[in-house]
Scaffold this motif. Structure first.
Motif, PDB file in Angstrom:
ATOM      1  N   UNK A   1       0.868  -1.316  -0.046  1.00 58.44           N
ATOM      2  CA  UNK A   1      -0.060  -0.019  -0.071  1.00 58.44           C
ATOM      3  C   UNK A   1       0.787   1.242   0.009  1.00 58.44           C
ATOM      4  N   UNK A   2       0.464   2.286  -0.909  1.00 59.08           N
ATOM      5  CA  UNK A   2       0.997   3.465  -0.886  1.00 59.08           C
ATOM      6  C   UNK A   2       0.274   4.476  -1.192  1.00 59.08           C
ATOM      7  N   UNK A   3       0.301   5.759  -0.734  1.00 60.99           N
ATOM      8  CA  UNK A   3      -0.571   7.122  -1.194  1.00 60.99           C
ATOM      9  C   UNK A   3      -0.774   6.877  -2.706  1.00 60.99           C
ATOM     10  N   UNK A   4      -2.065   7.033  -3.065  1.00 61.82           N
ATOM     11  CA  UNK A   4      -2.255   7.420  -4.372  1.00 61.82           C
ATOM     12  C   UNK A   4      -2.167   6.180  -5.444  1.00 61.82           C
ATOM     13  N   UNK A   5      -1.995   4.987  -4.812  1.00 57.78           N
ATOM     14  CA  UNK A   5      -1.972   3.606  -5.626  1.00 57.78           C
ATOM     15  C   UNK A   5      -3.179   2.785  -5.124  1.00 57.78           C
ATOM     16  N   UNK A   6      -3.412   1.778  -5.973  1.00 59.17           N
ATOM     17  CA  UNK A   6      -4.183   0.518  -5.178  1.00 59.17           C
ATOM     18  C   UNK A   6      -3.049  -0.340  -4.846  1.00 59.17           C
ATOM     19  N   UNK A   7      -3.500  -1.122  -4.018  1.00 58.11           N
ATOM     20  CA  UNK A   7      -2.570  -2.287  -3.461  1.00 58.11           C
ATOM     21  C   UNK A   7      -2.249  -3.228  -4.295  1.00 58.11           C
ATOM     22  N   UNK A   8      -0.802  -3.549  -4.287  1.00 56.28           N
ATOM     23  CA  UNK A   8      -0.226  -4.379  -5.439  1.00 56.28           C
ATOM     24  C   UNK A   8       0.212  -5.596  -4.703  1.00 56.28           C
ATOM     25  N   UNK A   9      -0.189  -6.758  -5.191  1.00 57.55           N
ATOM     26  CA  UNK A   9       0.097  -7.952  -4.562  1.00 57.55           C
ATOM     27  C   UNK A   9       1.590  -8.649  -5.099  1.00 57.55           C
ATOM     28  N   UNK A  10       2.525  -9.133  -4.016  1.00 56.95           N
ATOM     29  CA  UNK A  10       3.605  -9.609  -4.360  1.00 56.95           C
ATOM     30  C   UNK A  10       3.700 -11.030  -3.625  1.00 56.95           C
ATOM     31  N   UNK A  11       4.498 -11.823  -4.323  1.00 55.43           N
ATOM     32  CA  UNK A  11       4.974 -13.195  -3.737  1.00 55.43           C
ATOM     33  C   UNK A  11       6.491 -13.556  -4.056  1.00 55.43           C
ATOM     34  N   UNK A  12       6.945 -14.491  -3.527  1.00 51.71           N
ATOM     35  CA  UNK A  12       8.242 -15.000  -3.857  1.00 51.71           C
ATOM     36  C   UNK A  12       8.872 -14.983  -2.604  1.00 51.71           C
ATOM     37  N   UNK A  13      10.256 -14.643  -2.736  1.00 46.56           N
ATOM     38  CA  UNK A  13      11.224 -15.108  -1.585  1.00 46.56           C
ATOM     39  C   UNK A  13      11.496 -14.172  -0.574  1.00 46.56           C
ATOM     40  N   UNK A  14      11.033 -12.894  -1.241  1.00 49.15           N
ATOM     41  CA  UNK A  14      11.434 -11.642  -0.256  1.00 49.15           C
ATOM     42  C   UNK A  14      10.750 -10.560  -0.888  1.00 49.15           C
ATOM     43  N   UNK A  15      10.545  -9.485  -0.042  1.00 51.65           N
ATOM     44  CA  UNK A  15       9.657  -8.108  -0.344  1.00 51.65           C
ATOM     45  C   UNK A  15      10.756  -7.183   0.093  1.00 51.65           C
ATOM     46  N   UNK A  16      10.991  -6.173  -1.008  1.00 43.98           N
ATOM     47  CA  UNK A  16      12.018  -5.064  -0.634  1.00 43.98           C
ATOM     48  C   UNK A  16      11.153  -3.746  -0.277  1.00 43.98           C
ATOM     49  N   UNK A  17      11.829  -3.343   0.763  1.00 46.59           N
ATOM     50  CA  UNK A  17      11.160  -1.881   1.278  1.00 46.59           C
ATOM     51  C   UNK A  17      11.729  -0.757   0.345  1.00 46.59           C
ATOM     52  N   UNK A  18      11.127   0.485   0.336  1.00 42.16           N
ATOM     53  CA  UNK A  18      11.566   1.637  -0.194  1.00 42.16           C
ATOM     54  C   UNK A  18      10.808   2.814   0.583  1.00 42.16           C
ATOM     55  N   UNK A  19      11.318   4.085   0.060  1.00 40.45           N
ATOM     56  CA  UNK A  19      10.969   5.044   0.819  1.00 40.45           C
ATOM     57  C   UNK A  19      11.325   5.214   2.188  1.00 40.45           C
ATOM     58  N   UNK A  20      10.351   4.890   3.417  1.00 33.60           N
ATOM     59  CA  UNK A  20      11.020   5.306   4.854  1.00 33.60           C
ATOM     60  C   UNK A  20      11.893   4.094   5.104  1.00 33.60           C
ATOM     61  N   UNK A  21      11.702   2.769   4.390  1.00 31.63           N
ATOM     62  CA  UNK A  21      12.477   1.573   4.895  1.00 31.63           C
ATOM     63  C   UNK A  21      13.282   1.193   3.632  1.00 31.63           C
ATOM     64  N   UNK A  22      13.869   2.066   2.774  1.00 34.53           N
ATOM     65  CA  UNK A  22      14.818   1.915   1.732  1.00 34.53           C
ATOM     66  C   UNK A  22      15.821   0.978   2.287  1.00 34.53           C
ATOM     67  N   UNK A  23      16.384   0.006   1.612  1.00 30.23           N
ATOM     68  CA  UNK A  23      17.360  -0.731   2.159  1.00 30.23           C
ATOM     69  C   UNK A  23      16.873  -2.235   2.832  1.00 30.23           C
ATOM     70  N   UNK A  24      15.588  -2.008   3.248  1.00 28.15           N
ATOM     71  CA  UNK A  24      15.054  -3.288   4.212  1.00 28.15           C
ATOM     72  C   UNK A  24      14.485  -4.331   3.357  1.00 28.15           C
ATOM     73  N   UNK A  25      14.785  -5.485   3.520  1.00 26.61           N
ATOM     74  CA  UNK A  25      14.351  -6.566   2.693  1.00 26.61           C
ATOM     75  C   UNK A  25      14.042  -7.714   3.721  1.00 26.61           C
ATOM     76  N   UNK A  26      12.628  -8.064   3.748  1.00 23.89           N
ATOM     77  CA  UNK A  26      11.868  -8.918   4.388  1.00 23.89           C
ATOM     78  C   UNK A  26      12.034 -10.367   3.754  1.00 23.89           C
TER      79      UNK A  26
END
Length: 202
Positions: A166-191
């Motif tokens: 979820x981000x301002x001004x955009x619909x929810x985007x679904x992701x799947x896979x081995x990891x999800x990568x942060x951006x904006x306030x958590x740039x550099x974080x990978x879950x």
């Protein structure tokens, strides 16, 4: 002979008080009932959540643990776990499962401000679905986070192994896979999602 009280009726998960609780009364309610997590909708409805089950508790711990490892690489801002609760600008009081606040948003806050429920919206929030959660309600909650100022939110469904971004001004985007990568306030974080999904295995 001892008997065990059996409650067959479903107890309410929410209630509306008249007159509504003040902010101070709401904090006092939470302090006096630490086995229940309370939230308040922007309409004033008090929402009650049961303690997390084993899988969800493990999942929450994994998310916060990975987020904290990232935070230790820079030690800026503040990280909050699933017990963190925030007074938001629309008068709601919500608790994410994990959250991060940028340092600039903490400027001017005192120790007293952070001893109670902070009056701010985290920049990054994570919500982890449990078996008792409703997906539509979780989606509405994510929308409330964005409306109140969060710039990035992740709604994680461990049962379908998907993450909804979820981000301002955009619909929810679904992701799947081995990891999800942060951006904006958590740039550099990978879950690491593989590690998170392992929390739901025996």
């Amino acid at each position: 002979m001892n008997t065990i009280l059996s409650i067959e009726a479903e107890l309410p998960r929410s209630l509306v008080l008249d007159p509504p609780l003040t902010d101070a009364e709401f904090e006092a309610l939470c302090a006096a009932n630490d086995l229940v997590q309370f939230e308040r909708s922007r309409e004033g409805e008090i929402l009650m959540h049961p303690p997390a089950g084993g899988f969800t508790s493990q999942g929450n711990a994994e998310i916060v643990g990975q987020l904290r490892s990232w935070w230790k690489t820079h030690r800026r801002g503040m990280l909050f776990d699933s017990s963190g609760t925030f007074f938001l600008s629309d008068s709601s009081i919500l608790s994410p499962d994990a959250s991060y606040v940028l340092p600039q948003k903490l400027k001017g806050l005192t120790k007293d401000d952070l001893t109670g429920f902070p009056r701010l919206c985290p920049d990054f929030v994570v919500e982890l679905l449990s078996v008792s959660d409703s997906m539509p309600k979780a989606q509405r909650k994510m929308e409330r986070w964005i409306e109140n100022g969060a710039t990035l939110g992740w709604l994680i469904d461990p049962y379908k192994k998907k993450v909804y971004i979820y981000e301002p001004g955009a619909g929810a985007a679904a992701e799947s896979g081995n990891a999800v990568h942060g951006k904006g306030p958590v740039e550099g974080f990978t879950l690491d999602l593989d590690e998170l999904w392992r929390c739901y295995e025996i």
